[in-house]
Design a protein around this motif. Sequence first.
Motif, PDB file in Angstrom:
ATOM      1  N   GLY A  45      31.058  29.553  34.804  1.00 51.35           N
ATOM      2  CA  GLY A  45      32.308  29.589  35.567  1.00 51.35           C
ATOM      3  C   GLY A  45      33.492  30.158  34.815  1.00 51.35           C
ATOM      4  O   GLY A  45      34.523  30.461  35.421  1.00 51.35           O
ATOM      5  N   PHE A  46      33.364  30.325  33.501  1.00 54.21           N
ATOM      6  CA  PHE A  46      34.534  30.768  32.731  1.00 54.21           C
ATOM      7  C   PHE A  46      34.990  32.172  33.117  1.00 54.21           C
ATOM      8  O   PHE A  46      36.197  32.436  33.248  1.00 54.21           O
ATOM      9  N   ALA A  47      34.040  33.056  33.331  1.00 57.70           N
ATOM     10  CA  ALA A  47      34.413  34.444  33.675  1.00 57.70           C
ATOM     11  C   ALA A  47      35.284  34.478  34.930  1.00 57.70           C
ATOM     12  O   ALA A  47      36.244  35.254  34.999  1.00 57.70           O
ATOM     13  N   GLU A 179      30.800  40.456  36.017  1.00 55.06           N
ATOM     14  CA  GLU A 179      30.620  39.001  36.051  1.00 55.06           C
ATOM     15  C   GLU A 179      31.492  38.370  37.135  1.00 55.06           C
ATOM     16  O   GLU A 179      31.120  37.375  37.745  1.00 55.06           O
ATOM     17  N   ARG A 180      32.670  38.930  37.347  1.00 55.89           N
ATOM     18  CA  ARG A 180      33.578  38.382  38.359  1.00 55.89           C
ATOM     19  C   ARG A 180      33.341  38.997  39.728  1.00 55.89           C
ATOM     20  O   ARG A 180      34.019  38.649  40.695  1.00 55.89           O
ATOM     21  N   LYS A 181      32.400  39.947  39.784  1.00 53.30           N
ATOM     22  CA  LYS A 181      32.080  40.633  41.043  1.00 53.30           C
ATOM     23  C   LYS A 181      33.339  41.190  41.720  1.00 53.30           C
ATOM     24  O   LYS A 181      33.549  41.027  42.913  1.00 53.30           O
ATOM     25  N   THR A 182      34.178  41.823  40.953  1.00 50.40           N
ATOM     26  CA  THR A 182      35.388  42.411  41.548  1.00 50.40           C
ATOM     27  C   THR A 182      34.998  43.690  42.303  1.00 50.40           C
ATOM     28  O   THR A 182      33.961  44.291  42.009  1.00 50.40           O
ATOM     29  N   PRO A 183      35.821  44.113  43.248  1.00 51.33           N
ATOM     30  CA  PRO A 183      35.511  45.345  43.971  1.00 51.33           C
ATOM     31  C   PRO A 183      35.395  46.545  43.029  1.00 51.33           C
ATOM     32  O   PRO A 183      34.696  47.509  43.327  1.00 51.33           O
ATOM     33  N   PHE A 184      36.065  46.453  41.884  1.00 49.68           N
ATOM     34  CA  PHE A 184      36.057  47.580  40.949  1.00 49.68           C
ATOM     35  C   PHE A 184      34.711  47.709  40.250  1.00 49.68           C
ATOM     36  O   PHE A 184      34.424  48.731  39.638  1.00 49.68           O
TER      37      PHE A 184
END
Length: 366
Positions: A45-47, A179-184
């Motif tokens: 969960g840290f990311a 890791e954060r699955k951002t759109p980028f």
Amino acid sequence: EKGGYDHFMLKEINEQPRAIRDTLTGRISEEGDQVIFDEIEWPAGFAEQIDRIHIVACGTSWHAGMVGKQAIERLTRIQVDCEVASEYRYRDPIVTENTLMVVITQSGETADTMAALREAKAKGVRVLAITNVVGSSAAREADDVIFTWAGPEISVASTKAYTTQLIALYLFAGWLAQERKTPFASELPSILSGLKQLPELASHALQTAPAIEKFAKNWADKNHAFFIGRGMDYAVSLEGSLKLKEISYMHAEAYAAGELKHGTLALIVEDIPVIAVVTQEQLYEKTLSNIKEVKARDAFVLAVAFDGDEEIAKSVDQVISIPRVNPFLAPVIAVIPLQLLAYYASVVRGNDVDNPRNLAKSVTVE
Ligand code: F6R
């Protein structure tokens, strides 16, 4: 031991294609769509939780951080501060359990950087170190470590350590987005394929050496120079300016190109050398207009720009062309001619290139 080169610095500049390749090796998935960082062992969960990143470093490593800040913010939209360690350590920075600290240190022993690391750890902040030395204090004391595989850097002026720090930071920015699955994260495959091309492009950039040597011979009697650029080009300008100062002993200043008109134009007079770095597409017109401003005052402008950039070529006195690369990754390539410029200026001026005055390779006192 200098492998046929006159100085360690030139040897290390020329080792960059290899050093970049080694720093990438094993860190990109076979399919080319994922960053692999098994060395980072964050709690679950840290990311996702991180809401602020503090990059802390000194000198050239701080300049790498200035590029890293822009890369991480762009791919993750996490706010990143990048600060010199000697300031950070004394200002009681605001941190929470969602802050990540990234220290960047070639040697892993720099006193101010280590003090900042210890300060942050004492406050419960998780620390990631980017370092070149296995077994160094930073490698031992940080929670997680990304090693740059530049190999030993002997010359006091840092070159291959800087470019491999950039590689580590780009990979880290991509990894965090993933890791954060951002759109980028969708940009990742194209960034990773760009990273894989860098060793070859760095080899091309090294071929600018003869032209730069020739330029340096006519130029090295100057005592002042300005480096200008915007965005990532500004970060590269900071590094080019430091390199020139530390080994050629010429006075140089790096300016965010848009900041010139706030006082500095008073110093832009006939024949003053201005080195303009122009690789950032979205800032191109803006930098070009700054180049025209200094040309109107008869400065001598040397531009570092992409191959085939006719617009720049006709606006400046001399161009050092670098191979085209994704502008996001351009600092790795654009810095190479600036390293060479500092090197040849120092040689022409008869300085002790590898051991410049008043500098130590590893600054273990505050
Ligand atoms: C410049 C240079 C110094 C170091 C600085 C930090 O060429 O070598 O500015 O970058 O002293 O050193 P590290 O990265 O070992 O913490």
